[in-house]
Design a protein around this motif. Structure first.
Motif, PDB file in Angstrom:
ATOM      1  N   TYR A 135       0.833  -1.211   0.000  1.00  0.00           N
ATOM      2  CA  TYR A 135       0.000   0.000   0.000  1.00  0.00           C
ATOM      3  C   TYR A 135       0.866   1.258   0.000  1.00  0.00           C
ATOM      4  N   TYR A 136       1.724   1.374   1.002  1.00  0.00           N
ATOM      5  CA  TYR A 136       2.550   2.584   1.076  1.00  0.00           C
ATOM      6  C   TYR A 136       3.597   2.601  -0.026  1.00  0.00           C
ATOM      7  N   GLY A 137       4.074   1.403  -0.407  1.00  0.00           N
ATOM      8  CA  GLY A 137       5.027   1.314  -1.516  1.00  0.00           C
ATOM      9  C   GLY A 137       4.401   1.839  -2.806  1.00  0.00           C
ATOM     10  N   SER A 138       3.198   1.338  -3.110  1.00  0.00           N
ATOM     11  CA  SER A 138       2.507   1.773  -4.324  1.00  0.00           C
ATOM     12  C   SER A 138       2.248   3.275  -4.280  1.00  0.00           C
ATOM     13  N   MET A 139       1.824   3.750  -3.127  1.00  0.00           N
ATOM     14  CA  MET A 139       1.545   5.182  -2.972  1.00  0.00           C
ATOM     15  C   MET A 139       2.780   6.018  -3.281  1.00  0.00           C
ATOM     16  N   LEU A 140       3.911   5.580  -2.762  1.00  0.00           N
ATOM     17  CA  LEU A 140       5.134   6.372  -2.941  1.00  0.00           C
ATOM     18  C   LEU A 140       5.673   6.253  -4.367  1.00  0.00           C
ATOM     19  N   ILE A 141       5.539   5.048  -4.958  1.00  0.00           N
ATOM     20  CA  ILE A 141       6.114   4.859  -6.293  1.00  0.00           C
ATOM     21  C   ILE A 141       5.171   5.360  -7.378  1.00  0.00           C
TER      22      ILE A 141
ATOM     23  N   LEU B 131      -2.440  -3.969  17.545  1.00  0.00           N
ATOM     24  CA  LEU B 131      -2.905  -3.463  16.248  1.00  0.00           C
ATOM     25  C   LEU B 131      -4.022  -2.436  16.431  1.00  0.00           C
ATOM     26  N   GLN B 132      -4.816  -2.616  17.472  1.00  0.00           N
ATOM     27  CA  GLN B 132      -5.879  -1.647  17.741  1.00  0.00           C
ATOM     28  C   GLN B 132      -5.318  -0.281  18.105  1.00  0.00           C
ATOM     29  N   GLN B 133      -4.125  -0.284  18.642  1.00  0.00           N
ATOM     30  CA  GLN B 133      -3.542   0.978  19.122  1.00  0.00           C
ATOM     31  C   GLN B 133      -2.770   1.723  18.033  1.00  0.00           C
ATOM     32  N   THR B 134      -2.767   1.198  16.809  1.00  0.00           N
ATOM     33  CA  THR B 134      -1.968   1.858  15.775  1.00  0.00           C
ATOM     34  C   THR B 134      -2.663   3.124  15.280  1.00  0.00           C
ATOM     35  N   ASN B 135      -1.893   3.978  14.607  1.00  0.00           N
ATOM     36  CA  ASN B 135      -2.410   5.234  14.084  1.00  0.00           C
ATOM     37  C   ASN B 135      -3.371   4.999  12.928  1.00  0.00           C
ATOM     38  N   SER B 136      -4.136   6.051  12.581  1.00  0.00           N
ATOM     39  CA  SER B 136      -5.041   5.897  11.449  1.00  0.00           C
ATOM     40  C   SER B 136      -4.245   5.896  10.144  1.00  0.00           C
ATOM     41  N   GLN B 137      -4.856   5.248   9.161  1.00  0.00           N
ATOM     42  CA  GLN B 137      -4.190   5.044   7.870  1.00  0.00           C
ATOM     43  C   GLN B 137      -4.018   6.379   7.146  1.00  0.00           C
ATOM     44  N   LEU B 138      -2.970   6.491   6.343  1.00  0.00           N
ATOM     45  CA  LEU B 138      -2.751   7.703   5.541  1.00  0.00           C
ATOM     46  C   LEU B 138      -3.241   7.414   4.127  1.00  0.00           C
TER      47      LEU B 138
ATOM     48  N   GLY C 296       4.906  13.057  10.033  1.00  0.00           N
ATOM     49  CA  GLY C 296       6.003  13.182  10.988  1.00  0.00           C
ATOM     50  C   GLY C 296       5.959  12.034  11.970  1.00  0.00           C
ATOM     51  N   ARG C 297       6.751  12.188  13.021  1.00  0.00           N
ATOM     52  CA  ARG C 297       6.843  11.119  14.001  1.00  0.00           C
ATOM     53  C   ARG C 297       5.476  10.775  14.610  1.00  0.00           C
ATOM     54  N   ARG C 298       4.633  11.801  14.784  1.00  0.00           N
ATOM     55  CA  ARG C 298       3.345  11.557  15.432  1.00  0.00           C
ATOM     56  C   ARG C 298       2.442  10.655  14.592  1.00  0.00           C
ATOM     57  N   GLU C 299       2.533  10.811  13.282  1.00  0.00           N
ATOM     58  CA  GLU C 299       1.696   9.973  12.416  1.00  0.00           C
ATOM     59  C   GLU C 299       2.310   8.588  12.226  1.00  0.00           C
ATOM     60  N   LEU C 300       3.636   8.525  12.281  1.00  0.00           N
ATOM     61  CA  LEU C 300       4.298   7.265  11.924  1.00  0.00           C
ATOM     62  C   LEU C 300       4.568   6.355  13.118  1.00  0.00           C
ATOM     63  N   PHE C 301       4.448   6.898  14.320  1.00  0.00           N
ATOM     64  CA  PHE C 301       4.647   6.018  15.473  1.00  0.00           C
ATOM     65  C   PHE C 301       3.559   6.225  16.485  1.00  0.00           C
ATOM     66  N   PRO C 302       2.745   5.235  16.839  1.00  0.00           N
ATOM     67  CA  PRO C 302       2.760   3.882  16.252  1.00  0.00           C
ATOM     68  C   PRO C 302       2.400   3.899  14.763  1.00  0.00           C
ATOM     69  N   PRO C 303       2.842   2.883  14.009  1.00  0.00           N
ATOM     70  CA  PRO C 303       2.692   2.911  12.551  1.00  0.00           C
ATOM     71  C   PRO C 303       1.246   3.100  12.103  1.00  0.00           C
ATOM     72  N   PRO C 304       1.028   3.760  10.983  1.00  0.00           N
ATOM     73  CA  PRO C 304      -0.321   4.057  10.505  1.00  0.00           C
ATOM     74  C   PRO C 304      -0.989   2.842   9.868  1.00  0.00           C
ATOM     75  N   LEU C 305      -1.472   1.931  10.691  1.00  0.00           N
ATOM     76  CA  LEU C 305      -2.064   0.697  10.173  1.00  0.00           C
ATOM     77  C   LEU C 305      -3.582   0.678  10.312  1.00  0.00           C
TER      78      LEU C 305
ATOM     79  N   ASP D  53       0.636  12.657  -0.530  1.00  0.00           N
ATOM     80  CA  ASP D  53       1.127  13.883   0.121  1.00  0.00           C
ATOM     81  C   ASP D  53       1.154  13.708   1.634  1.00  0.00           C
ATOM     82  N   GLU D  54       0.050  13.143   2.123  1.00  0.00           N
ATOM     83  CA  GLU D  54      -0.026  12.880   3.562  1.00  0.00           C
ATOM     84  C   GLU D  54       1.163  12.037   4.017  1.00  0.00           C
ATOM     85  N   ILE D  55       1.475  11.024   3.193  1.00  0.00           N
ATOM     86  CA  ILE D  55       2.545  10.096   3.567  1.00  0.00           C
ATOM     87  C   ILE D  55       3.887  10.815   3.599  1.00  0.00           C
ATOM     88  N   ARG D  56       4.123  11.664   2.588  1.00  0.00           N
ATOM     89  CA  ARG D  56       5.411  12.361   2.517  1.00  0.00           C
ATOM     90  C   ARG D  56       5.575  13.352   3.664  1.00  0.00           C
TER      91      ARG D  56
END
Lengths: 368, 266
Positions: A95-101, A164-171, A181-190, A175-178
């Motif tokens: 998902y994130y790979g496709s988004m970035l590429i 997994l319930q405690q993870t961040n919301s999906q991006l 920051g740390r707040r969105e990426l930890f815990p990972p946006p799953l 643009d959102e992904i790029r």
């Protein structure tokens, strides 16, 4: 008697013989995914194809759990935990790979587009991450046995679910992904409790059955080799196994690692089969489904667990109207099985052994 | 005897379970090719000695040398690798597996088994599997069991199970073989054959043997030297003839007249 290493040298076949005897059957069996993908799938239509994908994933899960529960005799009921780890890892990669590429997570058309190779890589990474957890869960198996180990593995699955319930919301945009920051990426946006959605649907019959065939192949080669005998000896009698020089620590942990790796791959495929991943996928219910497949098929029987995986995946579809009674039927079938045939349908044996063929592993002399 | 001279050199080993001193200051040195016996009443600590030797119980005090190499503190599978093999009092075969697989498992420790070689089935792996199979069949043939190779081990008669267990132990290519009551449950005919078998495998495989046995006929016949244990203590060491006339040994087995209740007569 000559020492074993020297005797082994004398009996060594050539690489050509190896390729012919071992490689050829594998190549032939790898024709199955192509057949399913290009002939069977299109002929049956989308819904049966989805069912076949589910069957393939169930086969990978059941056959891999059989390595721990069947061969090695450890009772693990946390297999869905490994599957969920693989699923979320692989989903993040694609998902994130496709988004970035490619700036989008849409499925790419055609047979084996670049995106599907991303899936292949994602599944392997997912398997590797799951294998690391398999190592960690395998360690307590050295000290615990039976019910106590079952509790640990059950707890493991639940821990994964809660994490997994405690993870961040999906991006949802590149643009959102790029800009994350740390707040969105930890815990990972799953996706947290809402689930991980919009995963590209790369879980085709081709990939699912390629991995299913490879899983069965790995499992079978383990079973009919010295390593497989070592697993079985641990199941039979740990004290005796140690007394003849089997390193039971190594084999127990290794069984967990291999099983977790394969379950991680199954998870990766599941994530891409058109579902929304949710933390519930790591839960007890799903683990239990897999355990039932192994127990019904026969602890240690690869063909038995494969058959059980096929039947138990298709049965709810055939008994559509009985869907809500599925668990009751499961329980009844299990109780009856435990009374009538406690070793499962096929016990430790493979299906063909019941038709007069000797197990390849015990064949005298010759090839093993 | 120093650790360098003896094949198996046990020096002052002890173990307690709670307050029970199961084995106290046990020492024994067996020269190469020796066939020694270990006897004593039930609960004397004989099997505990075997469990200490094979690493089932970790050793806290004392030293054990096998072929001059210190083996106490090693994990059980390392001790097996170093050349110690055993059988069990209550036979411990892998019941669900075939007789052949049981013996092939014995060969496991002498092979190399990497995961990649197993999955790729490299020429070395296949050659090794073939060598293991043919060696196991050879061993089974020595015990007259080669025609039972494909039978599940638990379906064998008792005496055959004992022989499979010895074959499995020999498959590990040991230097020292520990036999724990091999004659238990055998009839007199089988016991006679067992004596012959113990002697012949010692000869054929160049073994050093330590034998636990309750059957005095077997022990006195085959052993060169006997150690007697009682309540974890070594109460006598000597040749079979010396042991038979040893007062302490007779007392340990039969008790002393003073232990009889008042007024009772023998």
């Amino acid at each position: 008697m000559t020492p074993l290493p020297a005797a082994s040298l004398d009996l060594r076949p050539s690489w050509g013989e190896i390729a012919l005897r071992g490689g050829l059957p594998i190549l032939v069996s790898l024709a199955l995914p192509f057949l399913l993908h290009f002939v069977v799938g299109p002929a049956l239509g989308p819904y049966p194809t989805k069912l076949l994908v589910d069957v393939g994933i169930a086969i990978i899960l059941a056959v891999s759990l059989n390595i721990v529960n069947g061969f090695t005799g450890q009772f693990s009921i946390g297999h869905a935990g490994f599957m969920a780890i693989g699923a979320y890892t692989a989903a993040s990669v694609t998902y994130y790979g496709s988004m970035l590429i490619w700036e989008t997570a849409e499925r790419q058309a055609g047979f084996l587009p670049a995106g599907e190779w991303l899936l292949c890589g994602g599944c392997l990474v997912g398997g590797a991450v799951a294998a690391v957890f398999g190592y960690l869960v395998g360690l307590p198996s050295l000290r615990l046995r039976g019910d106590y180990l079952a509790i640990v593995t059950l707890g493991f699955g639940e821990i994964i679910r809660v994490l997994l319930q405690q993870t961040n919301s999906q991006l949802f945009s590149s643009d959102e992904i790029r800009e994350a920051g740390r707040r969105e990426l930890f815990p990972p946006p799953l996706g947290g409790a809402l689930g991980f959605s919009d995963i590209p649907k790369y879980g085709t019959l081709f990939w699912v059955f390629t991995f299913a065939v490879l899983t069965i192949w790995v499992s079978y080669r383990l079973k009919v080799s010295a390593a497989g005998r070592a697993y079985l000896s641990i199941r039979e009698d740990e004290v005796a196994a140690r007394s003849i020089g089997i390193d039971i620590t190594k084999y127990k942990v290794r069984a967990f690692v291999i099983a977790a790796f394969l379950a991680g791959i199954a998870g990766g495929l599941y994530a891409h089969s058109g579902v929304i991943l949710s933390p519930k996928d790591a839960g007890f219910q799903r683990s239990f489904d897999v355990v039932i497949m192994v127990v019904l098929g026969g602890m240690g029987s690869i063909s038995g667990t494969t058959l059980a995986a096929i039947i138990l995946t298709l049965l709810p579809e055939l008994l559509r109207d009985l869907q809500q009674y599925r668990l009751i039927i499961y329980a009844l079938v299990l109780i009856v099985m435990m009374i009538v045939r406690p070793q499962g349908l096929f016990g430790v044996h493979e299906i063909w052994e019941f038709f007069g063929h000797k197990r390849l592993g015990t064949r005298r002399g010759g090839r093993t | 005897m120093t650790p360098a001279d003896a094949t198996l050199h046990i020096d002052d080993i002890s173990i307690s379970f709670g307050g029970l001193k199961a084995v106290q200051a046990f020492s024994l040195a067996i020269p190469k090719g020796g066939l020694y016996g270990l006897i004593g009443p039930n609960g004397a600590g004989k099997t505990t000695v075997f469990n200490l030797l094979t690493g089932v119980y970790p050793l806290k005090t004392g030293r054990i040398h096998l072929d001059g190499r210190r083996i106490d503190g090693l994990k059980p599978h390392r001790i097996a690798e170093a050349g110690m093999a055993r059988t069990f009092q209550n036979i411990r075969l892998f019941g669900e597996l075939t007789v052949l697989d049981n013996v092939r498992l014995g060969c496991h420790v002498r092979g190399k088994h990497s995961l990649s070689a197993t999955l790729i089935r490299t020429p070395h792996h296949v050659g090794q599997e073939r060598a293991i199979t043919s060696r196991s069949l050879e061993l089974l043939a020595i015990f007259g069991l080669d025609d039972r190779a494909d039978v599940q081990a638990r379906n064998l008669p008792y005496g055959d199970q004992r022989r499979v267990e010895i074959a499995r132990a020999l498959a590990t290519e040991p230097t020292v073989l520990l036999l724990d009551e091999p004659a238990a449950g055998m009839n007199s005919q089988e016991k006679l054959r067992l004596r012959e078998m113990i002697r012949s495998i010692r000869q054929q495989f160049g073994l050093t043997i330590l034998l636990i046995e309750h059957d005095m006929g077997v022990v006195m016949d085959v052993c060169e030297q006997i150690t007697v244990l009682d309540y974890g203590l070594t109460i006598a060491v000597g040749t079979p003839a010396e042991i038979q006339s040893n007062k302490a040994v007779i007392e340990a087995y039969l008790g002393t007249p003073s232990e009889l209740p008042d007024g009772a007569s023998v």
